[in-house]
Design an enzyme around this catalytic site. Structure first.
Site, PDB file in Angstrom:
ATOM      1  N   GLU A   1     -60.208  -4.300  12.673  1.00  0.00           N
ATOM      2  CA  GLU A   1     -61.060  -3.173  12.300  1.00  0.00           C
ATOM      3  C   GLU A   1     -61.176  -3.025  10.795  1.00  0.00           C
ATOM      4  O   GLU A   1     -62.182  -2.524  10.292  1.00  0.00           O
ATOM      5  CB  GLU A   1     -60.550  -1.869  12.917  1.00  0.00           C
ATOM      6  CG  GLU A   1     -60.752  -1.753  14.417  1.00  0.00           C
ATOM      7  CD  GLU A   1     -59.630  -2.387  15.227  1.00  0.00           C
ATOM      8  OE1 GLU A   1     -58.736  -3.017  14.612  1.00  0.00           O
ATOM      9  OE2 GLU A   1     -59.655  -2.281  16.466  1.00  0.00           O
TER      10      GLU A   1
ATOM     11  N   PHE B   1     -51.609   7.441  25.220  1.00  0.00           N
ATOM     12  CA  PHE B   1     -51.734   6.044  24.849  1.00  0.00           C
ATOM     13  C   PHE B   1     -52.877   5.874  23.847  1.00  0.00           C
ATOM     14  O   PHE B   1     -53.976   6.369  24.070  1.00  0.00           O
ATOM     15  CB  PHE B   1     -51.976   5.183  26.090  1.00  0.00           C
ATOM     16  CG  PHE B   1     -52.148   3.730  25.761  1.00  0.00           C
ATOM     17  CD1 PHE B   1     -51.083   3.004  25.240  1.00  0.00           C
ATOM     18  CD2 PHE B   1     -53.348   3.090  25.951  1.00  0.00           C
ATOM     19  CE1 PHE B   1     -51.230   1.663  24.909  1.00  0.00           C
ATOM     20  CE2 PHE B   1     -53.505   1.739  25.627  1.00  0.00           C
ATOM     21  CZ  PHE B   1     -52.443   1.030  25.111  1.00  0.00           C
ATOM     22  N   GLN B   2     -52.587   5.205  22.763  1.00  0.00           N
ATOM     23  CA  GLN B   2     -53.542   4.953  21.676  1.00  0.00           C
ATOM     24  C   GLN B   2     -54.162   6.243  21.138  1.00  0.00           C
ATOM     25  O   GLN B   2     -55.324   6.268  20.743  1.00  0.00           O
ATOM     26  CB  GLN B   2     -54.621   3.958  22.107  1.00  0.00           C
ATOM     27  CG  GLN B   2     -54.042   2.576  22.362  1.00  0.00           C
ATOM     28  CD  GLN B   2     -55.066   1.468  22.418  1.00  0.00           C
ATOM     29  OE1 GLN B   2     -56.180   1.676  22.844  1.00  0.00           O
ATOM     30  NE2 GLN B   2     -54.692   0.275  21.997  1.00  0.00           N
TER      31      GLN B   2
ATOM     32  N   LYS C   1     -63.309  10.249  24.653  1.00  0.00           N
ATOM     33  CA  LYS C   1     -63.879   9.420  25.710  1.00  0.00           C
ATOM     34  C   LYS C   1     -64.767  10.229  26.652  1.00  0.00           C
ATOM     35  O   LYS C   1     -65.847   9.789  27.042  1.00  0.00           O
ATOM     36  CB  LYS C   1     -62.720   8.787  26.495  1.00  0.00           C
ATOM     37  CG  LYS C   1     -63.168   7.741  27.480  1.00  0.00           C
ATOM     38  CD  LYS C   1     -61.971   7.092  28.158  1.00  0.00           C
ATOM     39  CE  LYS C   1     -62.441   6.051  29.156  1.00  0.00           C
ATOM     40  NZ  LYS C   1     -61.328   5.464  29.896  1.00  0.00           N
TER      41      LYS C   1
ATOM     42  N   MET D   1     -52.277 -11.356 -10.706  1.00  0.00           N
ATOM     43  CA  MET D   1     -52.301 -10.167 -11.541  1.00  0.00           C
ATOM     44  C   MET D   1     -50.902  -9.576 -11.656  1.00  0.00           C
ATOM     45  O   MET D   1     -50.484  -9.156 -12.734  1.00  0.00           O
ATOM     46  CB  MET D   1     -53.280  -9.154 -10.959  1.00  0.00           C
ATOM     47  CG  MET D   1     -53.560  -7.983 -11.866  1.00  0.00           C
ATOM     48  SD  MET D   1     -54.180  -8.511 -13.468  1.00  0.00           S
ATOM     49  CE  MET D   1     -55.927  -8.286 -13.230  1.00  0.00           C
TER      50      MET D   1
END
Lengths: 159, 546, 564
Positions: C47, C109-110, C159, C467
């Site tokens: 993502e 969940f999630q 959802k 760097m």
């Protein structure tokens, strides 16, 4: 110096966390914050007292204005306002002290709202200075517990 | 002796017994890495901070110690967020240290400035923005204490660069006392008595083990309770391994993707003893239909978990080990030991062939007994939970609550560093593998003998499966065109690449995999139409499996 | 109509053609109807890649870039991308799934508190509780993302809101106070007059243009007129690269920590600084108290909160850069600048010194620069290569140089380049990246072959987090802690694993030949350019120093005196 900001915001969940998050994120100092619904139930009003110089207050105001849920920010510090805090204080009081406290509270136009065996609860409203004075006057009796609100303000006149 | 903030941090980390940190340097943590170089702490340079966070989690979960991860400000810190959230949901004790821009620049949108304490407040047990170098020893001691005590979880310390540079006298801080944080360790005696009574009188009790059993280290106590009550044992995803999977009494994992025997046992039991679990939606199915016959006893160290999702009959707040010891004492005193019951063998039918369950069985047969398995998230995770048998705590490491794809490979990296003698296998899918890919570089550099097993179906299998059930088999945006040659990729990272082409290869390939101590990537193609079965569809009770 | 269908309808009405994302449990109802819409979906591999790709899309076009993600890890994986877009004011709209309303707050969940998590890194965000609100929220989100100072907006949708049946579709409405808040500010005539007055009387004026000018479509021409009609030199910030033609003698290049010596010298010696669309970031100003201390300062920005935030100015102007430059181009004529001003600046130009033992990064950049034409968009990652590119590779137009400035996000480059190429199929996209940065989102290489994107990846490979190594060399007694990436992957093979042509380059000759070949082909290439591992980015102003305290291996003699 302390500034009082009157902030109108959308009345929905999460707005308070946006405002408090902004203050913590940018390191501004909130002295007190009061939130409540207004005459329009879709709008809440926050009265925020902030400690900081003009530059900081300017940034605070601008950053608050950037929050999408903030409808209006006004700095009412220099306006003619009525300011009030609400105080509840529980004081040690045997029978002899009760009368003395009652007299004292009369001067401040504060009320005794609950009396226990060895204590009583005083309720008072007023400006921050008055509230501080009341607390000071009760200290000799022995303060058991203090609850007070932040300042709420309203601009005088037709505005 | 005067030390700078970074040196004090390192001293305090040493004091906490930290021997390994995962990290990625950057402008705001230069002093910290400079100080680390002078210390005995091993530093692991990961390839993405997300990998660092997951690796620290794998390390913590394999070892039962606090894992530590260091990242720079801005993107370094935000890259940790998924890892922190993953650890938070699975109660993993981690301490994150992030650099921050100098105090004077905080709040000015400076280069690489981000409000990481604000961002992470929903996903950490606690976090700190250090204002003063003198506070560092206390904050670090508190952070470790909070991370590992009570219900473990991640804690983040954000250190502005000027605090890392500021000097002061170092005074170790040892006696942590936080008045607002006192976890309850002993269970309430009345509740324990009630629980014992129900347990003693139950005719078909079920004990469900959750991640709390592993965190509390009370597998032995659980076994004793099982013996005293004749209960069947089921496990959540997080509890796997806390009770021997090869035991007759063990019925497997319960829940949406649970084993049939486990779900049936739960639905028909008259007493459900929940140990260190949180009745997640994936565990209970429809909460109204969960364990309808049972009186539920719930023991957890986190009072907020009790009654959160499921009403319980006997709530007990406390450390599992303590509470179970009390229960055992009373059980022994008040109740007769039951005869051991012989449960029917919970045989799961598996079709031979190139399907994940069968391949996993074969993997298990060949893998050494000291194997630690990490998984990613998706179908392969559920297949592993269903079919791979875990007998020891801390041998199964997987992202349960947050379900984070990309967890498996970095977690394997952490687990292997924690347990150099063990064999570590990361079981993953092609989708998850790609999310954890950056850390292949770290594994290759450290020449770790990790074995990655990829079940490749060129699709996001679990999403595809949900579309199968809930979208009338309309599959949208789940297929990866064949864009990646895993064997060539293995070569690019100097790993052994092995591909299972046909059923007959399976044993040989796995034998070759475990024959040496080399970094190995095994690709096993499977059919994208394969489903994880059984499954409890949304809204159903656990016995209604398809 | 379902909530999910309504959402897509609203997005289509907003002219969304392309979204980047990954499906997952709670967004399945959205993906289920996505196929029926006209919106093209690009499946990324992480993502974070989706967010950066949407950002690249937005930066290269000025239109809103859209990304989708599922709840929990999907949403948290977007955060770095959102923060990157936020710091650089890029209009991105992220749509995340959330667990069903009944499961909210239960650690399902999630489940993650996406709205809470993303608050500090978005301009605004929404949790949609009722599908009927979708038209309003989408309209507001797009309005907020693109109006005023642009920025990312996140919409979190449970959802069950996706699956909610909507019978009556409302006309989208944007709340009035939001419109007022983000409307273009009216250019204040009095302030404009003050600015004109200052500029007219200045002898050594300087324009410093930033990302605000890039964002203000159409201001390129006016800036050119203002500068050329009055012979005012122009310097840019990293975000302002491309707003002024680099081949114009008035162009001084970038200012700041890794700015050119002439630009920094001009800042410190000008008597009037016209700063447009910049935010006086610490990387730009160096020690703030000494920044342009001889100059009267005019600051033009669309975001009122930026004015006076970091730097006190003499004439603050809250306005859109386009409006301001347009007015200025009409009103500012024939100011009499000091003849020596441009000459002195010229004298302070840095001289490039090239090492010959290894392939020198500057030389590589010069080669790349020679291949950049008006059809090229340069994308960079973060680190030394970014600064070399900023110093030596010059785009021909605004939006021709795309880089993570404010957040400095390593791993931005590859997915952003993918978004840029998707948005601009006819353009040549060149990604300049480093070995540390490229590994951070390496998984997105898969998209290049899948979509036949002819992106040229020029990997400036020195085997270090360069760097950080540079800082360790300069400020930490060469204590190189945790920076070696020597055991990196074999890039040629890695490219091959993805069906991309790869080549390792070690000499200037090889480099010239091969980069040329790559640029002129319609295929993707990954060039592993092995540069001098010891090369540093110079000039450099150490953090906290003023802009005249320049460290550099190459500088003009006349300048040595000010080095202290």
């Amino acid at each position: 110096m302390k500034h009082t900001l009157a902030v109108l915001v959308e009345n929905h969940p999460g707005v308070l966390s946006r405002v408090s998050g902004l203050f913590s994120r940018r390191g501004y100092n909130i002295s007190s914050l009061v939130v409540s619904e207004t005459e329009d139930s879709s709008v809440s009003r926050m009265t925020i007292v902030v400690d900081g110089d003009e530059k900081i207050i300017e940034q605070v105001t601008k950053q608050l204005n950037k929050l999408i849920d903030v409808i209006k920010v006004s700095d009412v510090t220099h306006d003619e306002t009525v300011d009030r805090q609400l105080l509840l204080v529980k004081v040690n009081a045997d029978n002899s002290a009760k009368g003395e406290i009652a007299q004292l509270m009369d001067i401040f136009r504060a009320r005794i709202i609950d009396i226990g065996k060895k204590s009583l609860i005083v309720e008072a409203t007023g400006s921050e200075e008055k509230i501080d004075a009341i607390i000071k006057s009760l200290q000799p009796f022995g303060i058991l517990e203090i609850v007070k609100t932040g300042t709420i303000s309203m601009v005088r006149g037709a505005k | 002796m005067e030390l700078n903030g970074a040196q004090i941090l390192v001293k305090a980390l040493e004091e906490q017994g930290v021997d390994t940190i995962f990290g990625y340097p950057g402008g705001a943590v230069l002093e910290i890495f400079d100080a680390l170089r002078e210390s005995s702490i091993r530093q692991i340079l990961v390839r993405h901070e997300q990998g660092g966070a997951h690796a620290a989690s794998g390390y913590a979960r394999a070892l039962g110690k606090v894992g530590v991860c260091v990242a720079t400000s801005g993107p370094g810190a935000t890259n940790l967020v998924t890892g922190i959230a993953t650890a938070y949901m699975d109660s993993v004790p981690l301490v994150f240290i992030t650099g921050q821009v100098a105090k004077a620049m905080v709040g000015t949108d400076a280069f690489q400035e981000v409000d990481i304490t604000g961002i992470t407040s929903p996903i950490t047990k606690n976090n700190y923005l250090v204002q003063n170098v003198q506070d560092l020893p206390k904050i670090i001691a508190e952070a470790f204490y909070i991370a590992k005590s009570g219900r473990p979880g991640p804690v983040l310390i954000d250190i502005p660069r000027d605090v890392s540079m500021a000097k002061c006298q170092y005074n170790p801080y040892r006696n942590v006392d936080i008045r607002s944080y006192k976890p309850t360790l002993k269970g309430h005696p009345t509740m324990i008595k009630k629980a014992v009574k129900i347990l003693g009188e139950a005719s078909s009790p079920v004990i469900c083990i959750g991640g709390g059993v592993i965190n509390s280290g009370c597998s032995a106590e659980v076994q004793e309770v099982v013996e005293l009550t004749g209960a069947k044992v089921v496990s959540t995803l997080m509890g796997l391994g806390a009770y021997p999977g090869n035991s007759q009494t063990f019925q497997g994992m319960l829940g949406t993707y649970g084993n049939k025997a486990a779900n049936l046992a739960v639905q028909s039991c008259d007493c459900f003893l929940a140990l260190g679990m949180r009745f997640d939606d994936r565990v209970v199915g429809n909460p109204e239909k969960f364990a309808p016959e049972a009186q539920i006893i719930h023991i957890d160290i986190d009072p907020a978990e009790i009654g959160k999702n499921i009403p319980v009959d006997v709530p007990i707040v406390g450390d599992l080990k303590n509470v179970l010891q009390d229960i055992i004492k009373l059980l022994k005193k008040d109740h007769k030991v039951r005869k051991t019951i012989n449960f029917p063998n919970r045989n799961i039918q598996i079709n031979e062939g190139l399907n994940a369950p069968w391949v996993l069985r074969n993997l298990q047969r060949v893998a050494p007994s000291n194997t630690i398995v990490t998984t990613d998230v998706g179908q392969h995770q559920m297949w592993t939970a269903q079919h791979y048998i875990f007998n020891q705590p801390r041998t199964f490491i997987s992202s349960g609550g947050l379900g984070t794809m990309g967890y498996g490979i970095p977690a394997a990296l952490g687990a292997q560093l924690a347990m150099p003698e063990s064999t570590v296998v990361a079981i993953t899918g092609d989708g998850s593998f790609q999310m954890g890919m950056p850390e292949l570089g770290t594994i290759a550099e450290l020449e770790l003998p990790i074995k990655i097993v990829i079940f490749n179906n060129n699709t996001l299998g679990m999403v595809r499966q949900l579309q199968h059930y809930y979208c009338g088999q309309r599959y949208s945006f789940v297929d990866f065109k064949k864009t990646l040659d895993f064997m060539m990729l293995a070569k690019a990272y100097g790993a052994e690449g092995l591909r299972i082409e046909k059923e007959a290869d399976v044993t040989d390939v796995f034998k070759e995999t475990f024959a040496n101590r080399k970094f190995t990537i095994v690709e096993c193609p499977i059919n994208s139409r394969d489903l994880v079965n059984p499954i409890v569809l949304a809204g159903n009770g656990l016995e209604e499996m398809v | 109509m379902l909530g999910s269908e309504l959402l897509l309808k609203c997005l289509e009405e907003k002219q969304v053609k392309l979204v980047f994302g990954i499906p997952g449990g709670v967004v399945i109802p959205l993906y289920d109807v996505l196929k029926k819409s006209n919106i093209k979906h690009i499946l990324t591999r992480h993502e974070q890649g989706a967010a950066h790709a949407a950002d690249g899309y937005a930066r290269s076009t000025g239109k809103v870039g859209v990304c989708f993600a599922t709840s929990g890890p999907g949403a948290t994986n977007l955060l770095t991308g959102l923060a990157t877009a936020y710091m650089d004011s890029s209009p991105v709209v992220a749509i995340t799934g959330q667990v069903a309303k009944a499961f909210l707050g239960k650690d399902s969940f999630q489940e993650a508190d996406t709205v809470g998590l993303s608050q500090p890194v978005t301009k605004h965000n929404y949790l949609v509780r009722d599908a009927n609100e979708i038209p309003d929220i989408v309209a507001e989100a797009f309005y907020i993302a693109t109006h005023g100072r642009p920025g990312p907006v996140l919409i979190d949708i449970p959802k069950d809101v996706f699956t909610q049946e909507v019978s009556e579709i409302r006309e989208p409405k944007i709340r009035k106070h939001i419109i007022t808040k983000l409307e273009k500010p009216v250019l204040n005539e009095i302030q404009l007059g003050k600015a004109l007055e200052l500029l007219k009387h200045s002898k050594r004026p300087l324009i410093l243009a930033g990302g605000g000018v890039t964002q203000a479509e159409g201001s390129y021409e006016f800036l050119r007129q203002v500068a050329m009609n009055n012979e005012i030199p122009v310097a840019v910030t990293l975000m302002g690269k491309g707003v002024f033609p680099a081949d114009n003698p008035l162009f001084l290049g970038m200012v700041g920590m890794h700015g050119t010596t002439e630009a920094n010298w001009a800042i410190q010696n000008c008597d009037c600084l016209l700063a447009i669309g910049i935010r006086f970031d610490d990387r730009v100003t160096g020690k703030l108290e000494e920044f342009a201390s001889k100059a009267k300062k005019i600051h033009v920005d669309i975001d009122a909160a930026e004015i006076g935030k970091n730097c006190a100015v003499d004439v603050p102007i809250c306005a859109d850069s386009y409006d301001f430059l347009k007015m200025l181009s009409q009103k500012l004529r024939g100011i009499k600048i000091n003849k020596d001003w441009l000459k002195q600046i010229e004298l302070n130009k840095s001289i490039q010194k090239v090492s010959h033992s290894h392939l020198d990064p500057q030389e590589v950049m010069a080669t790349i620069n020679s291949l950049v034409d008006e059809k090229t968009i340069v994308v960079t990652d973060v680190g030394q290569h970014q600064m070399w590119a900023a110093l030596f590779v010059h785009p021909h137009y605004p939006r021709g140089f795309i880089t993570s400035g404010g957040l400095g996000t390593m791993g931005f480059g590859l997915p952003a380049a993918i978004g840029v190429q998707m948005a601009n199929p006819e353009k040549k996209v060149v990604l300049i990246t480093g070995d540390g940065s490229l590994q951070m989102n390496i998984q997105e290489l898969a998209l290049i072959k899948q979509w036949n994107l002819p992106i040229k990846i020029f990997l400036i490979n020195n085997g270090y987090l360069g760097m950080v190594r540079q800082w360790q060399e300069l400020f930490f007694n060469e204590n190189y802690a945790e920076t070696s990436l020597e055991a990196g992957p074999d890039w040629e093979k890695l490219a091959q694993a993805y069906g991309i042509k790869g080549k390792t380059l070690r000499t200037p000759y090889e480099c010239k030949e091969s980069l040329n070949t790559a640029i002129s082909s319609r295929e993707p290439w990954l060039m592993d350019i092995k540069v001098d591992p010891g090369a540093n980015v110079f000039p450099m102003v150490p953090a906290g120093c003023s802009l005249d305290q320049i460290w550099g291996s190459w500088k003009n003699e006349a300048h040595v005196s000010s080095l202290g």
